[in-house]
Design a protein around this motif. Structure first.
Motif, PDB file in Angstrom:
ATOM      1  N   GLU A  31     -18.330  17.247  63.414  1.00 53.06           N
ATOM      2  CA  GLU A  31     -19.035  16.555  62.331  1.00 53.06           C
ATOM      3  C   GLU A  31     -18.478  15.150  62.136  1.00 53.06           C
ATOM      4  N   GLU A  32     -17.170  15.004  62.142  1.00 53.26           N
ATOM      5  CA  GLU A  32     -16.563  13.686  61.964  1.00 53.26           C
ATOM      6  C   GLU A  32     -16.943  12.752  63.105  1.00 53.26           C
ATOM      7  N   ALA A  33     -16.952  13.263  64.343  1.00 51.15           N
ATOM      8  CA  ALA A  33     -17.340  12.445  65.496  1.00 51.15           C
ATOM      9  C   ALA A  33     -18.799  11.995  65.376  1.00 51.15           C
ATOM     10  N   ALA A  34     -19.664  12.893  64.924  1.00 53.76           N
ATOM     11  CA  ALA A  34     -21.081  12.533  64.743  1.00 53.76           C
ATOM     12  C   ALA A  34     -21.234  11.464  63.671  1.00 53.76           C
ATOM     13  N   LEU A  35     -20.559  11.638  62.543  1.00 54.40           N
ATOM     14  CA  LEU A  35     -20.656  10.637  61.470  1.00 54.40           C
ATOM     15  C   LEU A  35     -20.134   9.276  61.926  1.00 54.40           C
ATOM     16  N   TYR A  36     -19.008   9.277  62.625  1.00 55.10           N
ATOM     17  CA  TYR A  36     -18.447   8.033  63.142  1.00 55.10           C
ATOM     18  C   TYR A  36     -19.447   7.349  64.073  1.00 55.10           C
ATOM     19  N   SER A  37     -20.057   8.130  64.970  1.00 53.88           N
ATOM     20  CA  SER A  37     -21.017   7.582  65.935  1.00 53.88           C
ATOM     21  C   SER A  37     -22.272   7.057  65.256  1.00 53.88           C
ATOM     22  N   ILE A  38     -22.764   7.786  64.275  1.00 52.68           N
ATOM     23  CA  ILE A  38     -23.948   7.344  63.525  1.00 52.68           C
ATOM     24  C   ILE A  38     -23.690   5.987  62.883  1.00 52.68           C
ATOM     25  N   ILE A  39     -22.518   5.825  62.302  1.00 50.23           N
ATOM     26  CA  ILE A  39     -22.186   4.547  61.646  1.00 50.23           C
ATOM     27  C   ILE A  39     -22.014   3.447  62.683  1.00 50.23           C
ATOM     28  N   GLN A  40     -21.308   3.726  63.788  1.00 53.28           N
ATOM     29  CA  GLN A  40     -21.076   2.703  64.804  1.00 53.28           C
ATOM     30  C   GLN A  40     -22.359   2.280  65.504  1.00 53.28           C
ATOM     31  N   LEU A  41     -23.206   3.256  65.839  1.00 53.82           N
ATOM     32  CA  LEU A  41     -24.408   2.954  66.613  1.00 53.82           C
ATOM     33  C   LEU A  41     -25.619   2.672  65.738  1.00 53.82           C
ATOM     34  N   GLU A  42     -25.450   2.824  64.425  1.00 50.77           N
ATOM     35  CA  GLU A  42     -26.504   2.542  63.443  1.00 50.77           C
ATOM     36  C   GLU A  42     -27.781   3.334  63.740  1.00 50.77           C
ATOM     37  N   ASN A  43     -27.591   4.621  64.043  1.00 48.86           N
ATOM     38  CA  ASN A  43     -28.718   5.489  64.349  1.00 48.86           C
ATOM     39  C   ASN A  43     -28.350   6.915  63.952  1.00 48.86           C
ATOM     40  N   PRO A  44     -29.152   7.581  63.124  1.00 51.54           N
ATOM     41  CA  PRO A  44     -28.834   8.955  62.733  1.00 51.54           C
ATOM     42  C   PRO A  44     -29.134   9.993  63.817  1.00 51.54           C
ATOM     43  N   LYS A  45     -29.775   9.577  64.905  1.00 56.50           N
ATOM     44  CA  LYS A  45     -30.106  10.515  65.986  1.00 56.50           C
ATOM     45  C   LYS A  45     -29.035  10.433  67.073  1.00 56.50           C
ATOM     46  N   ILE A  46     -28.009  11.272  66.901  1.00 57.07           N
ATOM     47  CA  ILE A  46     -26.856  11.302  67.795  1.00 57.07           C
ATOM     48  C   ILE A  46     -26.623  12.757  68.191  1.00 57.07           C
ATOM     49  N   VAL A  47     -26.264  13.006  69.449  1.00 57.86           N
ATOM     50  CA  VAL A  47     -25.910  14.365  69.874  1.00 57.86           C
ATOM     51  C   VAL A  47     -24.589  14.342  70.634  1.00 57.86           C
ATOM     52  N   LEU A  48     -23.839  15.439  70.507  1.00 57.91           N
ATOM     53  CA  LEU A  48     -22.616  15.611  71.269  1.00 57.91           C
ATOM     54  C   LEU A  48     -22.990  16.095  72.666  1.00 57.91           C
ATOM     55  N   LYS A  49     -22.558  15.343  73.672  1.00 62.41           N
ATOM     56  CA  LYS A  49     -22.852  15.700  75.067  1.00 62.41           C
ATOM     57  C   LYS A  49     -21.681  16.419  75.718  1.00 62.41           C
ATOM     58  N   TYR A  50     -20.466  15.996  75.377  1.00 62.54           N
ATOM     59  CA  TYR A  50     -19.295  16.506  76.081  1.00 62.54           C
ATOM     60  C   TYR A  50     -18.082  16.474  75.168  1.00 62.54           C
ATOM     61  N   MET A  51     -17.272  17.524  75.266  1.00 65.79           N
ATOM     62  CA  MET A  51     -15.979  17.557  74.592  1.00 65.79           C
ATOM     63  C   MET A  51     -14.953  18.037  75.614  1.00 65.79           C
ATOM     64  N   SER A  52     -13.902  17.237  75.825  1.00 64.33           N
ATOM     65  CA  SER A  52     -12.861  17.626  76.779  1.00 64.33           C
ATOM     66  C   SER A  52     -12.034  18.775  76.198  1.00 64.33           C
ATOM     67  N   GLU A  53     -11.022  19.170  76.929  1.00 65.25           N
ATOM     68  CA  GLU A  53     -10.195  20.272  76.440  1.00 65.25           C
ATOM     69  C   GLU A  53      -9.572  19.924  75.095  1.00 65.25           C
ATOM     70  N   ILE A  54      -9.391  20.944  74.299  1.00 66.26           N
ATOM     71  CA  ILE A  54      -8.787  20.806  72.978  1.00 66.26           C
ATOM     72  C   ILE A  54      -7.357  21.302  73.103  1.00 66.26           C
ATOM     73  N   ASN A  55      -6.420  20.493  72.664  1.00 71.24           N
ATOM     74  CA  ASN A  55      -5.021  20.876  72.725  1.00 71.24           C
ATOM     75  C   ASN A  55      -4.576  21.270  71.316  1.00 71.24           C
ATOM     76  N   PHE A  56      -4.489  22.582  71.063  1.00 70.64           N
ATOM     77  CA  PHE A  56      -4.007  23.074  69.776  1.00 70.64           C
ATOM     78  C   PHE A  56      -2.482  23.049  69.809  1.00 70.64           C
ATOM     79  N   ILE A  57      -1.882  22.329  68.878  1.00 69.11           N
ATOM     80  CA  ILE A  57      -0.445  22.100  68.891  1.00 69.11           C
ATOM     81  C   ILE A  57       0.277  22.865  67.783  1.00 69.11           C
ATOM     82  N   SER A  58      -0.297  22.907  66.596  1.00 73.51           N
ATOM     83  CA  SER A  58       0.325  23.638  65.491  1.00 73.51           C
ATOM     84  C   SER A  58      -0.760  24.350  64.698  1.00 73.51           C
TER      85      SER A  58
END
Length: 133
Positions: A31-58
């Motif tokens: 959700e945070e990545a989508a909101l950031y992208s919407i603001i940067q690209l000035e378009n509410p039509k944004i989709v997540l295409k790819y997410m690399s590995e997630i490193n859970f640390i704590s």
């Protein structure tokens, strides 16, 4: 990296070990990545295409406050690539990192559309430039 979002870990956010459920954290990050992208690209039509590995640390627990930081690392023709860190607000201990989240700008037809952006823009700067016009 700028940390914009804070989430308070409540009982419904926990897994069987009484720590933050990883899926809940990934939903918050997406959700945070989508909101950031919407603001940067000035378009509410944004989709997540790819997410690399997630490193859970704590593993934060109920009552902890999670901060989510996002940083743009690349602007493509119709995409933006971000990196993310989630950390404990009180201890600043890293909870998880994601090296790449690629979000795509869409046109009215639902297909990738060029956004014309090449760098991070801040809303205050956009407003200032509109005032000068």
């Amino acid at each position: 990296m700028r940390f914009h979002t804070r989430k308070w870990i409540k009982p419904e956010d926990l897994n069987a070990n009484c720590t933050l459920f990883g899926g809940r954290l990934l939903a918050w990050i997406t959700e945070e990545a989508a909101l950031y992208s919407i603001i940067q690209l000035e378009n509410p039509k944004i989709v997540l295409k790819y997410m690399s590995e997630i490193n859970f640390i704590s593993a934060p627990a109920q009552g902890d406050i999670v901060e989510i930081g996002i940083e743009a690392v690349r602007f493509g023709k119709s995409s933006i690539t971000l990196k993310c860190e989630a950390r404990n607000k009180m201890s600043h201990e890293t909870i998880a990192t994601v090296d790449q989240l690629i979000l795509v700008n869409l046109g009215a037809d639902g297909k990738p559309k060029a956004h014309g952006k090449t760098r991070v823009e801040f809303v205050k700067d956009r407003l200032a430039s509109k005032d000068q016009d």
